[in-house]
Design an enzyme around this catalytic site. Structure first.
Site, PDB file in Angstrom:
ATOM      1  N   SER A 157      27.999  48.448 -66.369  1.00  0.00           N
ATOM      2  CA  SER A 157      28.291  49.030 -67.679  1.00  0.00           C
ATOM      3  C   SER A 157      27.837  50.473 -67.761  1.00  0.00           C
ATOM      4  CB  SER A 157      27.556  48.270 -68.778  1.00  0.00           C
ATOM      5  OG  SER A 157      27.269  46.972 -68.437  1.00  0.00           O
ATOM      6  N   HIS A 213      35.310  47.832 -65.281  1.00  0.00           N
ATOM      7  CA  HIS A 213      34.411  47.427 -66.362  1.00  0.00           C
ATOM      8  C   HIS A 213      35.152  46.528 -67.356  1.00  0.00           C
ATOM      9  CE1 HIS A 213      31.743  48.708 -69.972  1.00  0.00           C
ATOM     10  NE2 HIS A 213      31.317  47.594 -69.434  1.00  0.00           N
ATOM     11  N   GLU A 243      38.081  49.001 -68.295  1.00  0.00           N
ATOM     12  CA  GLU A 243      37.839  50.442 -68.185  1.00  0.00           C
ATOM     13  C   GLU A 243      37.622  50.726 -66.693  1.00  0.00           C
ATOM     14  OE1 GLU A 243      33.999  51.615 -69.871  1.00  0.00           O
ATOM     15  OE2 GLU A 243      34.909  53.452 -70.632  1.00  0.00           O
ATOM     16  N   ASN A 262      30.800  52.311 -73.562  1.00  0.00           N
ATOM     17  CA  ASN A 262      29.390  52.139 -73.924  1.00  0.00           C
ATOM     18  C   ASN A 262      28.748  53.402 -74.478  1.00  0.00           C
ATOM     19  OD1 ASN A 262      29.016  49.416 -73.579  1.00  0.00           O
ATOM     20  ND2 ASN A 262      28.816  49.625 -71.362  1.00  0.00           N
TER      21      ASN A 262
HETATM   22  N1  CAA Z   1      34.902  32.875 -73.024  1.00  0.00           N
HETATM   23  C1  CAA Z   1      36.208  32.558 -73.119  1.00  0.00           C
HETATM   24  N2  CAA Z   1      36.869  32.467 -74.277  1.00  0.00           N
HETATM   25  C2  CAA Z   1      36.157  32.673 -75.400  1.00  0.00           C
HETATM   26  C3  CAA Z   1      34.795  33.006 -75.387  1.00  0.00           C
HETATM   27  C4  CAA Z   1      34.164  33.089 -74.123  1.00  0.00           C
HETATM   28  N3  CAA Z   1      32.873  33.404 -73.995  1.00  0.00           N
HETATM   29  N4  CAA Z   1      34.371  33.145 -76.656  1.00  0.00           N
HETATM   30  C5  CAA Z   1      35.446  32.930 -77.450  1.00  0.00           C
HETATM   31  N5  CAA Z   1      36.510  32.646 -76.687  1.00  0.00           N
HETATM   32  C6  CAA Z   1      37.872  32.362 -77.151  1.00  0.00           C
HETATM   33  C7  CAA Z   1      37.935  31.088 -77.927  1.00  0.00           C
HETATM   34  O1  CAA Z   1      38.131  29.971 -77.091  1.00  0.00           O
HETATM   35  C8  CAA Z   1      39.110  31.345 -78.840  1.00  0.00           C
HETATM   36  O2  CAA Z   1      40.303  31.111 -78.100  1.00  0.00           O
HETATM   37  P1  CAA Z   1      41.647  30.595 -78.828  1.00  0.00           P
HETATM   38  O3  CAA Z   1      41.973  31.595 -79.896  1.00  0.00           O
HETATM   39  O4  CAA Z   1      42.638  30.558 -77.722  1.00  0.00           O
HETATM   40  O5  CAA Z   1      41.290  29.255 -79.371  1.00  0.00           O
HETATM   41  C9  CAA Z   1      39.045  32.849 -79.117  1.00  0.00           C
HETATM   42  O6  CAA Z   1      38.233  33.396 -78.060  1.00  0.00           O
HETATM   43  C10 CAA Z   1      38.408  33.137 -80.441  1.00  0.00           C
HETATM   44  O7  CAA Z   1      37.134  32.526 -80.441  1.00  0.00           O
HETATM   45  P2  CAA Z   1      36.477  31.870 -81.733  1.00  0.00           P
HETATM   46  O8  CAA Z   1      37.547  31.339 -82.634  1.00  0.00           O
HETATM   47  O9  CAA Z   1      35.393  30.948 -81.295  1.00  0.00           O
HETATM   48  O10 CAA Z   1      35.676  33.040 -82.431  1.00  0.00           O
HETATM   49  P3  CAA Z   1      36.158  34.419 -82.974  1.00  0.00           P
HETATM   50  O11 CAA Z   1      37.515  34.398 -83.537  1.00  0.00           O
HETATM   51  O12 CAA Z   1      35.026  34.857 -83.812  1.00  0.00           O
HETATM   52  O13 CAA Z   1      36.207  35.366 -81.693  1.00  0.00           O
HETATM   53  C11 CAA Z   1      35.201  36.894 -80.218  1.00  0.00           C
HETATM   54  C12 CAA Z   1      35.126  35.495 -80.830  1.00  0.00           C
HETATM   55  C13 CAA Z   1      36.447  37.013 -79.371  1.00  0.00           C
HETATM   56  C14 CAA Z   1      33.974  37.025 -79.309  1.00  0.00           C
HETATM   57  C15 CAA Z   1      35.256  37.953 -81.376  1.00  0.00           C
HETATM   58  O14 CAA Z   1      34.207  37.726 -82.250  1.00  0.00           O
HETATM   59  C16 CAA Z   1      35.170  39.370 -80.871  1.00  0.00           C
HETATM   60  O15 CAA Z   1      36.169  39.968 -80.468  1.00  0.00           O
HETATM   61  N6  CAA Z   1      33.944  39.963 -80.901  1.00  0.00           N
HETATM   62  C17 CAA Z   1      33.717  41.311 -80.424  1.00  0.00           C
HETATM   63  C18 CAA Z   1      33.538  41.278 -78.939  1.00  0.00           C
HETATM   64  C19 CAA Z   1      33.306  42.650 -78.381  1.00  0.00           C
HETATM   65  O16 CAA Z   1      33.235  43.671 -79.066  1.00  0.00           O
HETATM   66  N7  CAA Z   1      33.174  42.704 -77.049  1.00  0.00           N
HETATM   67  C20 CAA Z   1      32.922  43.926 -76.343  1.00  0.00           C
HETATM   68  C21 CAA Z   1      31.475  44.047 -76.107  1.00  0.00           C
HETATM   69  S1  CAA Z   1      31.110  45.547 -75.285  1.00  0.00           S
HETATM   70  C22 CAA Z   1      31.171  45.172 -73.686  1.00  0.00           C
HETATM   71  O17 CAA Z   1      31.405  44.073 -73.262  1.00  0.00           O
HETATM   72  C23 CAA Z   1      30.888  46.313 -72.808  1.00  0.00           C
HETATM   73  C24 CAA Z   1      29.551  46.311 -72.210  1.00  0.00           C
HETATM   74  O18 CAA Z   1      29.422  46.751 -71.090  1.00  0.00           O
HETATM   75  C25 CAA Z   1      28.345  45.932 -72.971  1.00  0.00           C
END
Ligand code: CAA
Length: 301
Positions: free
Chosen positions: A129, A150, A162, A200
């Site tokens: 990251s 990434h 990315e 990030n």
């Molecule tokens: N693995 C696989 N699938 C997952 C999952 C996981 N860990 N978590 C959730 N899902 C799937 C679910 O199975 C569900 O699938 P379907 O729609 O097909 O049923 C879908 O994602 C939606 O999940 P939920 O209904 O349980 O929950 P939600 O609608 O609240 O979504 C989320 C969960 C996708 C995590 C959403 O809250 C979200 O987009 N959050 C923001 C995530 C984000 O910003 N990520 C980037 C972080 S920064 C980064 O990663 C960079 C770094 O280097 C730090």
């Protein structure tokens, strides 16, 4: 000794290795296997790699139960993922994606070992990251075939990869990894090899600012997260998101940004440092800004 031809095309990439079977590595392995790649999944031991595979299968099974994936497709994806005992099992890989803990010394060591295990002409990507891809590339005998890939957390859901070019990465390597990422169903953006890359560099000051506000008592965790969700239309609040990413990872990225960009705006809050020192690293540890049950559901703040 076998020699490598100048560059491969996407149709020549068949076997993908993933090092790290945790939330990022496991997610990347799932994405790669779903795209049809044969996957070799490794971690610090065969047992950890197998546990990682079990988590992937459990995730796919949920999709089957929801009627979003056919059972035979799930079985085929699972069959394509083979848990392996160590890095030597990457010998037949065309591409290895490293997704180990965010620690530069560890990654340098792993890069040297993977480079030795890989056949000539194979590619080496890192899901780091924030760590310099140029520095990791320089630790190998194939710097022109090293690149940053990434993925965002959770990799099966998030659409972006990315791509980060090391100074040594060739245009052919960039084009190939872009095509592989697209085959995995992802949209690609590219960033130069600068601390935190693009995503990030934007995200971490936001997460840290939420933590500073909590530390100063400006609001509760719920006030902060609801503010971002309902006031900014973010899917998760910054504290929930930091817990999902892992507070140890957020702190590691903050420290790289602060050290390498030299600007105090990237400094990590004491509260974040203390939570990490306590081992309260977020959802994966059962506790971070919030407390989680065994299924990862939030139960308290
Ligand atoms: N693995 C696989 N699938 C997952 C999952 C996981 N860990 N978590 C959730 N899902 C799937 C679910 O199975 C569900 O699938 P379907 O729609 O097909 O049923 C879908 O994602 C939606 O999940 P939920 O209904 O349980 O929950 P939600 O609608 O609240 O979504 C989320 C969960 C996708 C995590 C959403 O809250 C979200 O987009 N959050 C923001 C995530 C984000 O910003 N990520 C980037 C972080 S920064 C980064 O990663 C960079 C770094 O280097 C730090």
């Amino acid at each position: 000794m076998a020699t490598a031809k100048d560059s491969a095309t996407v149709s020549e990439i068949h076997v993908v290795g993933v090092l790290g079977a945790g939330q990022m590595g496991g997610g990347i392995a799932q994405v790669a296997a779903t795209a049809g790649y044969a996957v070799r999944l490794a971690d610090a031991s065969l047992e950890l790699a197998e546990k990682g595979k079990q988590r992937i299968v459990a995730q796919l099974t949920k999709q089957v139960e929801k009627g979003k994936l056919a059972a035979d497709v799930k079985d085929a994806i699972a069959e394509r993922i083979v848990a392996i005992a160590d890095i030597l099992g990457f010998a037949d890989c065309d591409l290895v994606i490293e997704a180990a803990t965010e620690n530069v010394e560890l990654k340098m060591k792993l890069f040297r070992q993977i480079d030795e295990a890989l056949k000539p002409g194979a590619y080496l990507a890192t899901n780091t990251s924030s760590i310099s891809i140029t520095k990791l590339a320089a630790a190998t005998s194939r710097p022109e075939r090293v690149i940053g890939m990434h993925f965002m957390n959770p990799p099966p859901v998030m659409k972006l990869v990315e791509i980060v070019r090391a100074v040594q990465t060739t245009d052919a390597t960039f084009a190939l990894i872009k095509s592989v990422s697209e085959k995995m169903g992802k949209t690609v953006t590219s960033s130069k090899d600068a601390p935190g890359f693009l995503v990030n560099r934007m995200l971490i000051p936001f997460l840290n600012e939420a933590c500073f506000a909590l530390q100063e008592g400006v609001g509760t965790p719920e006030d902060i997260d609801t503010g971002a969700k309902l006031g900014l239309n973010h899917p998760m609040g910054p504290l929930e998101l930091a817990d999902l990413i892992g507070l140890d990872t957020v702190l590691a990225i903050s420290d790289v940004l602060h050290r390498d960009l030299g600007d105090s705006k990237y400094r990590a809050p004491t509260l974040l440092r203390n939570l990490v020192a306590a081992g309260w690293n977020g959802r994966k540890a059962g506790r971070g800004f919030y407390v989680y049950d065994a299924k990862g559901q939030k139960v308290a703040s």
